[in-house]
Design a protein around this motif. Sequence first.
Motif, PDB file in Angstrom:
ATOM      1  N   PHE A  95       0.838  -1.205   0.000  1.00  0.00           N
ATOM      2  CA  PHE A  95       0.000   0.000   0.000  1.00  0.00           C
ATOM      3  C   PHE A  95       0.872   1.254   0.000  1.00  0.00           C
ATOM      4  N   CYS A  96       1.937   1.231   0.785  1.00  0.00           N
ATOM      5  CA  CYS A  96       2.833   2.392   0.865  1.00  0.00           C
ATOM      6  C   CYS A  96       3.555   2.656  -0.455  1.00  0.00           C
ATOM      7  N   ARG A  97       3.696   1.624  -1.273  1.00  0.00           N
ATOM      8  CA  ARG A  97       4.411   1.769  -2.543  1.00  0.00           C
ATOM      9  C   ARG A  97       3.498   2.155  -3.701  1.00  0.00           C
ATOM     10  N   GLU A  98       2.210   2.337  -3.460  1.00  0.00           N
ATOM     11  CA  GLU A  98       1.285   2.691  -4.535  1.00  0.00           C
ATOM     12  C   GLU A  98       1.657   4.043  -5.146  1.00  0.00           C
ATOM     13  N   ALA A  99       1.483   4.143  -6.465  1.00  0.00           N
ATOM     14  CA  ALA A  99       1.929   5.333  -7.197  1.00  0.00           C
ATOM     15  C   ALA A  99       1.223   6.609  -6.743  1.00  0.00           C
ATOM     16  N   GLU A 100      -0.011   6.491  -6.264  1.00  0.00           N
ATOM     17  CA  GLU A 100      -0.757   7.695  -5.865  1.00  0.00           C
ATOM     18  C   GLU A 100      -0.072   8.486  -4.762  1.00  0.00           C
ATOM     19  N   TRP A 101       0.767   7.826  -3.971  1.00  0.00           N
ATOM     20  CA  TRP A 101       1.412   8.523  -2.849  1.00  0.00           C
ATOM     21  C   TRP A 101       2.625   9.335  -3.278  1.00  0.00           C
ATOM     22  N   VAL A 125     -10.779   8.524  -0.746  1.00  0.00           N
ATOM     23  CA  VAL A 125     -11.319   9.823  -1.167  1.00  0.00           C
ATOM     24  C   VAL A 125     -10.603  10.307  -2.424  1.00  0.00           C
ATOM     25  N   GLY A 126      -9.309  10.055  -2.508  1.00  0.00           N
ATOM     26  CA  GLY A 126      -8.571  10.423  -3.698  1.00  0.00           C
ATOM     27  C   GLY A 126      -7.630  11.596  -3.483  1.00  0.00           C
ATOM     28  N   GLU A 130      -6.883  20.217  -8.069  1.00  0.00           N
ATOM     29  CA  GLU A 130      -7.511  21.540  -8.183  1.00  0.00           C
ATOM     30  C   GLU A 130      -7.793  22.073  -6.778  1.00  0.00           C
ATOM     31  N   LYS A 131      -7.575  23.357  -6.567  1.00  0.00           N
ATOM     32  CA  LYS A 131      -7.567  23.948  -5.230  1.00  0.00           C
ATOM     33  C   LYS A 131      -8.850  23.674  -4.454  1.00  0.00           C
ATOM     34  N   ASP A 132     -10.009  24.004  -5.030  1.00  0.00           N
ATOM     35  CA  ASP A 132     -11.275  23.829  -4.310  1.00  0.00           C
ATOM     36  C   ASP A 132     -11.577  22.351  -4.059  1.00  0.00           C
ATOM     37  N   GLN A 133     -11.322  21.510  -5.057  1.00  0.00           N
ATOM     38  CA  GLN A 133     -11.555  20.083  -4.885  1.00  0.00           C
ATOM     39  C   GLN A 133     -10.607  19.500  -3.843  1.00  0.00           C
ATOM     40  N   LYS A 134      -9.392  19.993  -3.828  1.00  0.00           N
ATOM     41  CA  LYS A 134      -8.415  19.519  -2.846  1.00  0.00           C
ATOM     42  C   LYS A 134      -8.859  19.861  -1.427  1.00  0.00           C
ATOM     43  N   ARG A 135      -9.383  21.075  -1.255  1.00  0.00           N
ATOM     44  CA  ARG A 135      -9.869  21.501   0.061  1.00  0.00           C
ATOM     45  C   ARG A 135     -11.072  20.664   0.491  1.00  0.00           C
ATOM     46  N   ALA A 136     -11.981  20.416  -0.441  1.00  0.00           N
ATOM     47  CA  ALA A 136     -13.165  19.615  -0.129  1.00  0.00           C
ATOM     48  C   ALA A 136     -12.779  18.180   0.218  1.00  0.00           C
ATOM     49  N   ALA A 137     -11.802  17.637  -0.508  1.00  0.00           N
ATOM     50  CA  ALA A 137     -11.351  16.270  -0.236  1.00  0.00           C
ATOM     51  C   ALA A 137     -10.725  16.176   1.148  1.00  0.00           C
ATOM     52  N   THR A 138      -9.962  17.169   1.538  1.00  0.00           N
ATOM     53  CA  THR A 138      -9.330  17.168   2.859  1.00  0.00           C
ATOM     54  C   THR A 138     -10.380  17.177   3.959  1.00  0.00           C
ATOM     55  N   LYS A 139     -11.448  17.937   3.767  1.00  0.00           N
ATOM     56  CA  LYS A 139     -12.528  17.966   4.758  1.00  0.00           C
ATOM     57  C   LYS A 139     -13.230  16.613   4.862  1.00  0.00           C
ATOM     58  N   ARG A 140     -13.447  15.978   3.727  1.00  0.00           N
ATOM     59  CA  ARG A 140     -14.094  14.661   3.740  1.00  0.00           C
ATOM     60  C   ARG A 140     -13.216  13.626   4.443  1.00  0.00           C
TER      61      ARG A 140
END
Length: 243
Positions: A95-101, A125-126, A130-140
């Motif tokens: 899991f730690c080696r997944e490319a998304e990280w 969550v992903g 994008e700034k607004d989407q990033k902020r919303a994702a962090t809240k989720r």
Amino acid sequence: MMRINPKPKGISKTKSTLKAGTARSLSPNKEKPKPSRSLHEAPLETPSAADGLRTVRQTMNSLEGQHIKRVSEQLAHVYRHALLLREDEDEWMAFCREAEWEEFPGKPGVDKQPEALRFAVRFAVGFPTEKDQKRAATKRVSKFAAVLKVLQDDDVKPDDVVRKLQEVGIEELSAEAARRNKAPAAPTVWTLRFPDENSAKYLASMSAGKFVYVKLRLTSVDGLLAEAIVREQFAKLQKKVAR
């Protein structure tokens, strides 16, 4: 004298063919049973925790609205995968080696396996850029991780997560998480070591309630007991205060 004609060619072949055919027809027409899998064979490949969380991500992104039942089902999947990541070292390392990280600043590491739940929620969550989407994702992530942490602390079984989320409610569990975070923590007992005797005497001479600024290097933590070494900056502080 009667003449006997020789046997026509091919008769013996025909008879042997019929005989073989008859023998085949008399044999039961059954396929040989397939051998059972040996215990020493490699197990059938199953989806990894990361693949399962990617599926959750796709489902969550495709949900129209925030229907409580659908969201609860997906959070239950996250919870189950998080428990696997916390207990299975091989799953965690993969899991730690997944490319998304790679581009994520707060990536998981070997020493962060106890925090598997938080990282599983982030992965589900992903990672929008994008700034607004990033902020919303962090809240989720913050909200869902807090909700599932309450269930984890209460030892809720994965099969009971959907029912618990629907009965209590995500918002109420979020509020409960906030209440628990505000609860006073038990005091930690510190054991300090000093670079020299003068530093130790100086601290011992101070009256209770007075603020002292020191830099510590933590050497061990055992429950509510902590041990640290006071760094040399404390001696500099001592000279300034003494003046």
